[in-house]
Structures are given as C-alpha cells and as structure tokens.
Motif scaffolding. Sequence first.
Motif, PDB file in Angstrom:
ATOM      1  N   PRO A 149      29.461  26.404 -49.552  1.00 61.05           N
ATOM      2  CA  PRO A 149      29.627  25.146 -50.273  1.00 61.05           C
ATOM      3  C   PRO A 149      31.067  24.619 -50.150  1.00 61.05           C
ATOM      4  O   PRO A 149      31.984  25.383 -49.841  1.00 61.05           O
ATOM      5  N   TYR A 150      31.247  23.363 -50.335  1.00 62.67           N
ATOM      6  CA  TYR A 150      32.544  22.659 -50.351  1.00 62.67           C
ATOM      7  C   TYR A 150      33.176  22.462 -48.954  1.00 62.67           C
ATOM      8  O   TYR A 150      33.836  21.464 -48.715  1.00 62.67           O
ATOM      9  N   LEU A 151      33.036  23.430 -48.036  1.00 65.61           N
ATOM     10  CA  LEU A 151      33.799  23.348 -46.789  1.00 65.61           C
ATOM     11  C   LEU A 151      33.174  22.365 -45.800  1.00 65.61           C
ATOM     12  O   LEU A 151      31.962  22.391 -45.569  1.00 65.61           O
ATOM     13  N   THR A 152      33.988  21.532 -45.183  1.00 67.65           N
ATOM     14  CA  THR A 152      33.486  20.548 -44.220  1.00 67.65           C
ATOM     15  C   THR A 152      34.350  20.461 -42.964  1.00 67.65           C
ATOM     16  O   THR A 152      34.211  19.531 -42.188  1.00 67.65           O
ATOM     17  N   SER A 153      35.268  21.419 -42.755  1.00 71.01           N
ATOM     18  CA  SER A 153      36.168  21.308 -41.593  1.00 71.01           C
ATOM     19  C   SER A 153      35.416  21.479 -40.275  1.00 71.01           C
ATOM     20  O   SER A 153      35.643  20.726 -39.321  1.00 71.01           O
ATOM     21  N   ASP A 154      34.484  22.445 -40.204  1.00 72.83           N
ATOM     22  CA  ASP A 154      33.687  22.598 -38.971  1.00 72.83           C
ATOM     23  C   ASP A 154      32.788  21.383 -38.757  1.00 72.83           C
ATOM     24  O   ASP A 154      32.577  20.946 -37.630  1.00 72.83           O
ATOM     25  N   HIS A 155      32.248  20.869 -39.853  1.00 72.15           N
ATOM     26  CA  HIS A 155      31.384  19.689 -39.777  1.00 72.15           C
ATOM     27  C   HIS A 155      32.154  18.519 -39.137  1.00 72.15           C
ATOM     28  O   HIS A 155      31.693  17.902 -38.179  1.00 72.15           O
ATOM     29  N   ARG A 156      33.339  18.241 -39.657  1.00 74.15           N
ATOM     30  CA  ARG A 156      34.118  17.121 -39.110  1.00 74.15           C
ATOM     31  C   ARG A 156      34.541  17.399 -37.666  1.00 74.15           C
ATOM     32  O   ARG A 156      34.596  16.493 -36.832  1.00 74.15           O
ATOM     33  N   LEU A 157      34.842  18.662 -37.370  1.00 70.68           N
ATOM     34  CA  LEU A 157      35.209  19.001 -35.994  1.00 70.68           C
ATOM     35  C   LEU A 157      34.056  18.661 -35.044  1.00 70.68           C
ATOM     36  O   LEU A 157      34.273  18.056 -33.979  1.00 70.68           O
ATOM     37  N   MET A 158      32.816  19.019 -35.428  1.00 64.89           N
ATOM     38  CA  MET A 158      31.663  18.759 -34.550  1.00 64.89           C
ATOM     39  C   MET A 158      31.415  17.256 -34.404  1.00 64.89           C
ATOM     40  O   MET A 158      31.073  16.785 -33.321  1.00 64.89           O
ATOM     41  N   VAL A 159      31.625  16.507 -35.497  1.00 69.67           N
ATOM     42  CA  VAL A 159      31.424  15.055 -35.436  1.00 69.67           C
ATOM     43  C   VAL A 159      32.501  14.402 -34.553  1.00 69.67           C
ATOM     44  O   VAL A 159      32.214  13.557 -33.718  1.00 69.67           O
ATOM     45  N   GLU A 160      33.739  14.834 -34.716  1.00 66.91           N
ATOM     46  CA  GLU A 160      34.850  14.135 -34.057  1.00 66.91           C
ATOM     47  C   GLU A 160      35.227  14.730 -32.701  1.00 66.91           C
ATOM     48  O   GLU A 160      35.941  14.091 -31.923  1.00 66.91           O
ATOM     49  N   HIS A 161      34.786  15.959 -32.420  1.00 68.76           N
ATOM     50  CA  HIS A 161      35.168  16.605 -31.141  1.00 68.76           C
ATOM     51  C   HIS A 161      33.964  17.254 -30.465  1.00 68.76           C
ATOM     52  O   HIS A 161      34.086  18.339 -29.881  1.00 68.76           O
ATOM     53  N   ALA A 162      32.826  16.577 -30.511  1.00 71.28           N
ATOM     54  CA  ALA A 162      31.600  17.181 -29.947  1.00 71.28           C
ATOM     55  C   ALA A 162      31.761  17.464 -28.447  1.00 71.28           C
ATOM     56  O   ALA A 162      31.336  18.521 -27.962  1.00 71.28           O
ATOM     57  N   LYS A 163      32.384  16.546 -27.709  1.00 75.21           N
ATOM     58  CA  LYS A 163      32.523  16.743 -26.253  1.00 75.21           C
ATOM     59  C   LYS A 163      33.338  17.990 -25.950  1.00 75.21           C
ATOM     60  O   LYS A 163      33.014  18.759 -25.048  1.00 75.21           O
ATOM     61  N   GLU A 164      34.424  18.185 -26.694  1.00 78.76           N
ATOM     62  CA  GLU A 164      35.285  19.354 -26.453  1.00 78.76           C
ATOM     63  C   GLU A 164      34.538  20.656 -26.785  1.00 78.76           C
ATOM     64  O   GLU A 164      34.723  21.664 -26.109  1.00 78.76           O
ATOM     65  N   VAL A 165      33.699  20.602 -27.846  1.00 76.56           N
ATOM     66  CA  VAL A 165      32.924  21.803 -28.204  1.00 76.56           C
ATOM     67  C   VAL A 165      31.970  22.155 -27.056  1.00 76.56           C
ATOM     68  O   VAL A 165      31.864  23.316 -26.646  1.00 76.56           O
TER      69      VAL A 165
END
Length: 445
Positions: free
Chosen positions: A169-185
């Motif tokens: 709960p509460y954490l969203t850093s990985d979520h934002r990373l996937m949204v904003e850096h999907a190509k790099e992932v």
Amino acid sequence: MSAETLATFPMGGVHPREAKELTEKLAVEVMPAPSEVRLFLKQHVGAPCEPVVNKKDKVTEGDLVASTEKLGAPLHAPVSGTVKGIQNALHPMVGNAPSLVIATDPEAEPRTYSPSDWTRLSKDELLAKIKEAGIVGMGGAGFPAGVKLSVRPDVKLDTLILNGAECEPYLTSDHRLMVEHAKEVVEGAKIILKVLGINYCAIGVENNKPEAIAKLRDAIAQDTGKNGYNVVVKPLKVKYPQGSADQIMQSVTGRARPSGVRSSAIGIIVQNVYTTKAIYDAVVLGKPLYERIVTFTGKGLKKPANLMVRVGTSISDVVDYLGGTTPDLAKVVVGGPMMGFSVSTLDIPITKTTSGVLFLAKDEIDTTPYYPCIRCGFCVGVCPMGLEPNNVSVYVEAGRGEDTEQFGVDDCFECGSCAYVCPAKRPLVQFMRLAKASIAAKKRK
Ligand code: SF4
C-alpha cells in the motif's frame, strides 16, 4: 478487525486499503540537489564499500567514490562537489553507520549522458557495465544485480520475470516508473535476456495499474528491435503479498521454489522493474545508479509526491522541499506500511533501496498495544509460505532456518501479513526476525 477484512485478506487476499490515491497520478518531479549528501558505505546486503576518495577531493556527479572487491556494489557521487569525509549517519535498519559526506557545489552543471548501441556488446561486456554502475535490486534487500545475473553456465534458465507488482500500500514509485519509462524497461529487459542467454520475459503488473500495463504494451508493440526476444506483459490479480519473488513466480509461471534453493533452480530469474531501468541507464547511457524515484506520501505530509532524489539526500531536506509536515503527523516509516521500518528522526539519508517514505497521520496508524496469543491461527492461515508465526519458538528450538524439506524461518520474506491479521496485534514479523537471528547465531557456534 472487521469480518470484511478477514474475508478478503487471508491467503494473500486484497489489502483492504491500498492508499495509493495520494500519489499514483502524480508525475515524477525532480528535486534539486541538496546542499550535501550522505552515502552509506553499506547500502544493502553484502560487504561495505571502501572509499576511493579522500577528504577535500573534488568529485563530479557520477564519479566512483567507493568500491569493494567482496560481494557488493560500488558507490558513485550523486552530486558534484567536495568530499567532507566519513561521518556516522542513522540507517533505518542498522542504526548508526558510516557514510561518505559530499558537500554540493551549487554552481556545478548537471552531468549529461548520451545513448549508445548496446546490441554490439557481448554478454561479458554487458555484465561488466552492470557491475561497474553499482546496481542493486531496488525493490527489496538490494542484492547486487551484477552478482544475481552472473548465473553459472550449467544452470538452465527459461524465464525472466520483471516484478512490477508493487503490492505494498501507499507506494507508487515503480508504478510511475513504468508509466513514464516503459520503453527503457522493455529495452532493459532485452539487455538482461542477452546476459542470461534466454529470450522470454514476462513483466508482472497488478491489475490496479492499467496505465502502466498499457504503456508497457505500447512500448513492446512499437519496439522495432525485438531481435528474437519475446517480452510480454502479464496483468496480475491485486493481492497482498504479490510482489515477493516467490509470489510473483507462482502467479506468472505457476512454479513454486522449494525451500533452500534459488529461483534459478526452477529456471527463473526475477528482477524488479526499476532495477531493469537502472540496467538500461548503465548499459545504454553509461550512467551509474546514484538517484532514484521515491514516493513521499501519507496524510502527515503537506505535499505528497513521487520525487527523483539523489541517493544520500536527507529525508528532512525532502520534507523542507515539500513544504513540511501536517500537525496530524504521528509516525514516519521508511518503506511501505507492511515491510517498512518506523524511524524516530528525519535526519536519515535515502539509499539505493528506498522506494518510499510514509508520513502517517493519527488516523492512518494503529496504536493498540499487543496482547498474548489467543491461538486463533489467523496468522497461520494467511502466511503465503505456510509458516506458523505463532509457533516461532518451535522453529528456534528445532533450528529450522532454511530447510529443504519444509519451509523454515529464513523463508519468511517479512511481508507482514501475519502481523496485520493478528487480533492480538502481536509484532510477528519482529518475532520472525529475532528467530532468524537466533538460528543464525546457533549455526555460527
Ligand atoms: S511469517 Fe513471514 S512470510 Fe509468513 S505471513 Fe508472516 S511475515 Fe509473511
């Protein structure tokens, strides 16, 4: 505990309150470099680093400042400036620990990096770049990525799983990373596949992150350089815990890891999505790991945010940047509410593995004292590893740490589910930690 909670939670059911709404839609904001950073010489599992710089040395952002020949990962300067020396700083898990302090040069220009073609590099060259960049697992204990990916040639692998569950709960850093850096992932996944010598990667993402799933699928569809690699997105049921290596392996492949062996024994390597992006940065841009996205949230903080911060930034500097705390602040937790550590001061530096810091208000915490065990068995029912947290002394007496027949206390990955459902509010994770330490001490004798 309400009947509704118990009906949904046991055996890894849906967490009753995800509390991600404060930050999940907030784009990552870059925090300017603080006036100084404190880099713990030991940031994660493994050996502490030895400084390779001296007091008063000038360093540039990204320079190597400490390294180790043992199991570990090197450290790089998160800012350009002057080395002030080694000072103790408070670590949320180990107490006072030595840190390298660098005073920031406010006039320094940010360092820039340019992309290069990684496909020409050999597996060994890729691995060397990952090791040199100081990358560690960014979703948990921080195992050095270069070591994890150095799999013996006789180990037969078939699947890479990227862990994008972020079930805490509460954490969203990985979520934002996937949204904003999907190509790099996705590109980072192909780099890891080349290192491992396999071609299949499944990115596991919980269904409560539809934007991340869509962005990753778009990135895969638009990838013109697939080169035979098969990267797919696997939407997962929303449940807690979902994001441990054991849980996500079962959810994605249906395979379970026996106690006492690594996931590679069943053909799988699991890597966090953020670690994968860091591998992309290291290999394609030549950028070491010295900054990361951290979720700062909770009703006790005036302005919750997903911030890109330099490793070594003090939480108190972040709080000042975000406008301070609210009068309701009751507890600060480094990490998520289930697996994190509460702290008594804000004078604590961010590490490579800090995914979030929670500022919880009075109505977000439970201050009930704990009581004797009433033998209800709820903790046994909820444990995803089939452990009996209420019987921890039996494990200690039998010396059952990691066990190849049955699961032992070392298989506990401290998800906190048992403590969460316990009606007597017993701190069962802390008991499991004590049991691990006690069995380890017995083994050393
Ligand atoms: S014993 Fe460990 S793995 Fe099992 S529920 Fe408790 S914290 Fe989770």
